[in-house]
Design a protein around this motif. Sequence first.
Motif, short mmCIF file in Angstrom:
data_model
loop_
_atom_site.label_atom_id
_atom_site.label_comp_id
_atom_site.label_asym_id
_atom_site.label_seq_id
_atom_site.Cartn_x
_atom_site.Cartn_y
_atom_site.Cartn_z
N TYR A 237 11.55 29.96 44.21
CA TYR A 237 12.09 29.18 43.09
C TYR A 237 12.90 30.08 42.15
O TYR A 237 12.87 29.93 40.95
N CYS A 245 17.30 25.27 36.38
CA CYS A 245 16.35 24.79 35.38
C CYS A 245 16.14 23.29 35.63
O CYS A 245 17.02 22.64 36.19
N TYR A 259 9.19 20.75 31.74
CA TYR A 259 10.42 21.50 32.05
C TYR A 259 10.08 22.81 32.74
O TYR A 259 8.95 23.30 32.67
N GLY A 260 11.07 23.35 33.45
CA GLY A 260 10.85 24.59 34.17
C GLY A 260 12.11 25.42 34.26
O GLY A 260 13.22 24.91 34.14
N VAL A 272 6.77 26.87 34.02
CA VAL A 272 6.76 25.39 33.97
C VAL A 272 5.87 25.01 32.80
O VAL A 272 4.70 25.42 32.74
N LEU A 300 0.11 19.57 33.73
CA LEU A 300 1.03 20.49 34.42
C LEU A 300 0.56 20.80 35.84
O LEU A 300 1.36 20.82 36.78
N VAL A 304 2.73 20.25 39.17
CA VAL A 304 3.04 21.35 40.10
C VAL A 304 2.53 21.01 41.50
O VAL A 304 3.24 21.17 42.49
#
Length: 392
Positions: A237, A245, A259-260, A272, A300, A304
């Motif tokens: 990633y 992003c 967001y990441g 993240v 989260l 993920v």
Amino acid sequence: MAAQKDLYDAIVIGAGIQGCFTAYHLAKHGKRVLLVEQFFLPHSRGSSHGQSRIIRRAYPEEFYTQMMNECYQIWAQLEQEAGTQLYRPTGLLLLGMKENPEFKTIQATLFRQRVEHQHLSSEELKQRFPNIRLTRGEVGLFDMSGGVLYADKALRALQDAIRQLGGIVHDGEKVIEIKPGLPVLVNTTSKSYQAKNLVITAGPWTNQLLRPLGIELPLQTLRINVCYWREKVPGSYSMSQAFPCFLGLGISLAPYHIYGLPSREYPGLMKVCYHHGNNAEPEERDCPTAFSDIQDVQILSRFVRDHLPDLHPEPAIMEHCMYTNTPDEHFILDRHPKYDNIVIGAGFSGHGFKLSPVVGKILYELSMKLTTHYDLTPFRISRFPGLGKAHL
């Protein structure tokens, strides 16, 4: 009256990104400016630390997208002056269901403002980003101008520039008293200073400074968990793999954005985060974790696990940051209702870093009684009932 040599054109309280850009614009225009910071620099107590932030033009509100045009120009100018890279283009991928109202509004804004972007169907998303798993037929919007700002480098570049332009930076000095008037008097733990104008950009500490001046703004201070997740295959990633992003809208039934940013800060780890947090006073940010903090991390972890299958679904590192939110999550950029030589920049609500070049310019213009080229209606204190002059 203070002797002229002891009188600053402006004092700026708070050397986060907003205060630094305000002092930068003041110094650039030849003003005698003092930037005062309560902690020794650099520090990690507020909202501007860490290595990275997202930059984007994608917003539901057109006024932010319009402001971003000049922000990109000023970021590029600072990069050139500093001789160091502060921005890395990666693109920004918005993920959501095509019927999501915010998704549709952002798409309409990008179209109207002629921002280069692409609409990606579920099939196109799968082909282009095979390591993002779609669970409900999500679609994508790709903001070509999105990318990563190197936050810590930007702060350092600004503080160096302020000094080079003749401005003065005093860190490790907490403001203990502000006496309004002409000039305004600022007492710190070390010294007293006088200035024609004062700009307050104190983040979570804003209301502590404003209460003695007869006003309390509707600011909520939140402690945010900044989570980093380990890649199963290092680099999968990463920027080198052209991973962008991203911003998830209404994904995994999360009430707030997720967001990441592509892995960079810690080798093999991707940032993240959840765009919300737990109520906390700034002095309490390192207190034991609250239950709602755990809930945030659970949201989260689920995201993920479901959408980023090449990450381990438990955070490897968890850091903290402070948000200072307004009820509508729009900034406050205005003069004090009673003292027109005191200017307030506050309530950046977790999305102010990218906009700081123009925020600083507006605060400079307000402090110097200049005409600003932006409509400040969305940012006025008077939008909050009971906070006008009658409140004082």
